[in-house]
Design an enzyme around this catalytic site. Structure first.
Site, PDB file in Angstrom:
ATOM      1  N   ASP A  32       1.220   3.575  -3.504  1.00 52.38           N
ATOM      2  CA  ASP A  32       1.384   3.056  -2.231  1.00 52.38           C
ATOM      3  C   ASP A  32       2.850   2.876  -1.829  1.00 52.38           C
ATOM      4  OD1 ASP A  32       0.398   1.720   0.002  1.00 52.38           O
ATOM      5  OD2 ASP A  32      -0.590   0.283  -0.793  1.00 52.38           O
ATOM      6  N   HIS A  84      -0.755   5.540   0.907  1.00 52.91           N
ATOM      7  CA  HIS A  84      -0.159   4.724   1.789  1.00 52.91           C
ATOM      8  C   HIS A  84      -0.354   5.270   3.224  1.00 52.91           C
ATOM      9  CE1 HIS A  84       2.580   1.923   4.038  1.00 52.91           C
ATOM     10  NE2 HIS A  84       3.139   3.150   4.581  1.00 52.91           N
ATOM     11  N   HIS A 128       1.270  -3.984  -3.591  1.00 51.39           N
ATOM     12  CA  HIS A 128       1.551  -5.022  -2.922  1.00 51.39           C
ATOM     13  C   HIS A 128       0.631  -6.156  -2.773  1.00 51.39           C
ATOM     14  CE1 HIS A 128      -0.991  -3.975   0.392  1.00 51.39           C
ATOM     15  NE2 HIS A 128      -0.737  -2.891   0.160  1.00 51.39           N
ATOM     16  N   HIS A 140      -1.182  -7.597   2.407  1.00 48.19           N
ATOM     17  CA  HIS A 140      -2.234  -7.041   3.475  1.00 48.19           C
ATOM     18  C   HIS A 140      -3.234  -6.306   2.497  1.00 48.19           C
ATOM     19  CE1 HIS A 140      -0.167  -3.312   3.139  1.00 48.19           C
ATOM     20  NE2 HIS A 140      -1.272  -2.692   3.489  1.00 48.19           N
TER      21      HIS A 140
END
Ligand code: ZN
Length: 294
Positions: A32, A84, A128, A140
């Site tokens: 990502d 991503h 993340h 998110h």
């Protein structure tokens, strides 16, 4: 020809090529961008952003560190999945030439496309924090539309849902890199994972970045050790996966109930049940990515 063996089994063993004992070791790397070393701004993570070109280079540097480590740890095959946004961030010419690359986001299993039970280890790079985390760079889940995702009652982010899918196939998640919040959250679904903290989140935007050369060295070393020590667990297959998704905006749940198996829980929350994790994963992905007016 003179027989050099007695008995069928001994003959078969002598007939094997000399390297037949060397085990194939397949490693899957999902990459990502928000948790990549040096990435700290949304004009880097968006494909139309002014600094996107820089971020792509930073992304492939962390990916290559993991690939080098995986091969040094005994991998015989490494598959990198660009995970991503539009999932076409990594340029094949920049990737370690030994690795295969899965590219483009129009795929059923998104960040985990191509994973199956033939793999020996999974590595997450650049991950993340989950949606609604009070801290964590660009926190998110899946896309900007999700407020919370729960699988069988546990709130998870991308790292969590991906780890549950990997455990369905019996492939251990052995390493994760990202900010400090992402690493902590990953331990909920992969308690033995090796974490490499490449930056410290101050809130959901501001960040303290560690020196790039240092984080890449650490990713490589951790990937090497993690792959060398990877042991496949028994696949974890539950009889049902109950998924609850809460959205930022009630329009998406309203449209989502077009699928008859999706139940409305409240104006912003839906729930559905699937009998396998790959099935559940595919529907979660449709809901956060393909029903998305933005
Ligand atoms: Zn993500």
């Amino acid at each position: 020809m003179r027989r050099a063996c007695s008995g069928v089994l001994a003959c078969v063993m002598l007939a094997l090529p000399p390297d037949a004992g060397a085990q194939a070791r397949k490693v899957y790397v999902s990459v990502d961008m928000e948790g990549i070393s040096g990435v700290n701004s949304d004009n880097q993570t968006s494909a139309t952003g002014a600094e996107y070109g820089r971020a792509r280079k930073l992304m492939v540097e962390d990916a290559n560190a993991a690939v080098r480590g995986a091969f040094a740890g005994g991998a015989t095959e490494v598959v990198v999945n660009d995970s991503h946004g539009g999932q076409r961030n990594i340029l094949p010419e920049d990737l370690d030439p030994r690795a295969k690359l899965i590219s483009h986001s129009f795929k059923r299993h998104g960040m985990m496309e191509g994973l199956d039970e033939t793999f020996d280890a999974v590595i997450f790079v650049g991950y993340h924090a989950k949606a609604s985390s009070p801290r964590g760079v660009f926190a998110h889940t899946g896309s900007g539309v999700v407020r919370d995702l729960q699988i069988n009652g546990t709130s998870v982010g991308e790292g969590g849902m991906n780890a549950i899918l990997a455990s369905w196939y019996g492939v251990p998640v052995v390493m994760v890199s990202g900010d400090d919040v992402a690493i902590e959250q990953q331990k909920v679904t992969a308690p033995n994972v090796r974490g490499v903290v490449v930056k410290r989140a101050i809130n959901t935007r501001a960040v303290e970045l560690r020196p790039l050369a240092e984080t890449r060295r650490e990713i490589e070393a951790a990937a090497k050790e993690a792959v060398a020590n990877a042991k496949k667990p028994t696949p974890q297959r539950l009889s049902s996966y109950v998924v609850r998704m809460e959205f930022q905006n009630p329009n998406i749940p309203d449209v989502a109930t077009a699928f008859t198996e999706i139940r409305s829980v409240s104006p912003s929350v839906v729930e559905f049940t699937r009998s396998s994790m790959p099935d559940a994963y595919r529907l979660i992905r449709v809901l956060y990515r393909f029903i998305n007016p933005d």
